[in-house]
Design a protein around this motif. Sequence first.
Motif, PDB file in Angstrom:
ATOM      1  N   LYS A  32       0.828  -1.213   0.000  1.00  0.00           N
ATOM      2  CA  LYS A  32       0.000   0.000   0.000  1.00  0.00           C
ATOM      3  C   LYS A  32       0.859   1.258   0.000  1.00  0.00           C
ATOM      4  O   LYS A  32       0.467   2.286  -0.530  1.00  0.00           O
ATOM      5  CB  LYS A  32      -0.926   0.023   1.220  1.00  0.00           C
ATOM      6  CG  LYS A  32      -2.124  -0.856   1.102  1.00  0.00           C
ATOM      7  CD  LYS A  32      -2.997  -0.699   2.326  1.00  0.00           C
ATOM      8  CE  LYS A  32      -4.302  -1.407   2.172  1.00  0.00           C
ATOM      9  NZ  LYS A  32      -5.204  -1.128   3.294  1.00  0.00           N
ATOM     10  N   ASN A  33       2.031   1.177   0.601  1.00  0.00           N
ATOM     11  CA  ASN A  33       2.905   2.341   0.714  1.00  0.00           C
ATOM     12  C   ASN A  33       3.872   2.517  -0.454  1.00  0.00           C
ATOM     13  O   ASN A  33       4.320   3.631  -0.711  1.00  0.00           O
ATOM     14  CB  ASN A  33       3.711   2.256   2.007  1.00  0.00           C
ATOM     15  CG  ASN A  33       2.854   2.512   3.217  1.00  0.00           C
ATOM     16  OD1 ASN A  33       2.543   3.652   3.535  1.00  0.00           O
ATOM     17  ND2 ASN A  33       2.432   1.450   3.881  1.00  0.00           N
ATOM     18  N   ILE A  34       4.221   1.440  -1.143  1.00  0.00           N
ATOM     19  CA  ILE A  34       5.253   1.569  -2.175  1.00  0.00           C
ATOM     20  C   ILE A  34       4.727   1.430  -3.603  1.00  0.00           C
ATOM     21  O   ILE A  34       5.459   1.725  -4.542  1.00  0.00           O
ATOM     22  CB  ILE A  34       6.414   0.570  -1.947  1.00  0.00           C
ATOM     23  CG1 ILE A  34       5.965  -0.875  -2.089  1.00  0.00           C
ATOM     24  CG2 ILE A  34       7.081   0.829  -0.609  1.00  0.00           C
ATOM     25  CD1 ILE A  34       7.102  -1.887  -2.026  1.00  0.00           C
ATOM     26  N   GLY A  38       5.204   5.125  -5.027  1.00  0.00           N
ATOM     27  CA  GLY A  38       4.943   5.817  -3.766  1.00  0.00           C
ATOM     28  C   GLY A  38       6.149   6.555  -3.199  1.00  0.00           C
ATOM     29  O   GLY A  38       6.003   7.550  -2.518  1.00  0.00           O
ATOM     30  N   TYR A  39       7.338   6.098  -3.504  1.00  0.00           N
ATOM     31  CA  TYR A  39       8.563   6.762  -3.039  1.00  0.00           C
ATOM     32  C   TYR A  39       9.435   7.182  -4.213  1.00  0.00           C
ATOM     33  O   TYR A  39      10.646   7.331  -4.077  1.00  0.00           O
ATOM     34  CB  TYR A  39       9.336   5.845  -2.080  1.00  0.00           C
ATOM     35  CG  TYR A  39       8.729   5.857  -0.702  1.00  0.00           C
ATOM     36  CD1 TYR A  39       9.171   6.737   0.275  1.00  0.00           C
ATOM     37  CD2 TYR A  39       7.673   5.003  -0.383  1.00  0.00           C
ATOM     38  CE1 TYR A  39       8.594   6.765   1.526  1.00  0.00           C
ATOM     39  CE2 TYR A  39       7.090   5.030   0.866  1.00  0.00           C
ATOM     40  CZ  TYR A  39       7.551   5.913   1.811  1.00  0.00           C
ATOM     41  OH  TYR A  39       6.970   5.943   3.056  1.00  0.00           O
ATOM     42  N   MET A 105       5.575   0.141  11.279  1.00  0.00           N
ATOM     43  CA  MET A 105       5.599   0.561   9.879  1.00  0.00           C
ATOM     44  C   MET A 105       6.307   1.907   9.705  1.00  0.00           C
ATOM     45  O   MET A 105       7.015   2.113   8.715  1.00  0.00           O
ATOM     46  CB  MET A 105       4.181   0.633   9.313  1.00  0.00           C
ATOM     47  CG  MET A 105       4.131   1.035   7.851  1.00  0.00           C
ATOM     48  SD  MET A 105       4.897  -0.138   6.718  1.00  0.00           S
ATOM     49  CE  MET A 105       3.562  -1.291   6.521  1.00  0.00           C
ATOM     50  N   LEU A 109       9.217   2.446   6.957  1.00  0.00           N
ATOM     51  CA  LEU A 109       9.129   3.422   5.874  1.00  0.00           C
ATOM     52  C   LEU A 109      10.255   4.454   5.946  1.00  0.00           C
ATOM     53  O   LEU A 109      10.757   4.900   4.906  1.00  0.00           O
ATOM     54  CB  LEU A 109       7.762   4.091   5.861  1.00  0.00           C
ATOM     55  CG  LEU A 109       6.596   3.145   5.557  1.00  0.00           C
ATOM     56  CD1 LEU A 109       5.274   3.887   5.646  1.00  0.00           C
ATOM     57  CD2 LEU A 109       6.759   2.469   4.202  1.00  0.00           C
ATOM     58  N   GLU A 113      12.778   5.010   2.975  1.00  0.00           N
ATOM     59  CA  GLU A 113      12.957   6.359   2.444  1.00  0.00           C
ATOM     60  C   GLU A 113      14.429   6.765   2.438  1.00  0.00           C
ATOM     61  O   GLU A 113      14.935   7.305   1.453  1.00  0.00           O
ATOM     62  CB  GLU A 113      12.134   7.353   3.271  1.00  0.00           C
ATOM     63  CG  GLU A 113      12.145   8.754   2.731  1.00  0.00           C
ATOM     64  CD  GLU A 113      11.227   9.685   3.510  1.00  0.00           C
ATOM     65  OE1 GLU A 113      11.242  10.884   3.196  1.00  0.00           O
ATOM     66  OE2 GLU A 113      10.515   9.228   4.425  1.00  0.00           O
TER      67      GLU A 113
END
Length: 125
Positions: A32-34, A38-39, A105, A109, A113
């Motif tokens: 969901k984050n990457i 996403g980055y 999390m 992250l 990052e």
Amino acid sequence: MRNKIIPYSPHLKEYARQLRSNSTLSEVLLWKNIKNKGYGFQFHRQVPLLNYIVDFYCHELMLAIEIDGESHQFKYEYDAMRQGELEKEGVTFLRFTDADIKQNMFSVLLTLEQTLKNYQLKIHP
């Protein structure tokens, strides 16, 4: 050397597809984050490389992200051998535990990052 095509065993393609359809909770949470850059980098899920499948992979950076859950508890030697073979191809690894993803999390992250920022500095000093 980035974006190097790493061959894989063709029989892994269908297995990787099955793994994508049956993701663990930790994989879903990180994805969901990457996903969708996403980055700033494109990651793919369950990517075949050589005779293995990595959880997440960025072709541009040749960076694999592995989530070590219960299935990895007694596979340290296998995981080390597998990682070593892929590192010979130029792949670098980030490893997180299943517990890290579920319980911390924010730190996961931040680590991701910072790793991606370090890659950007190498690419564009």
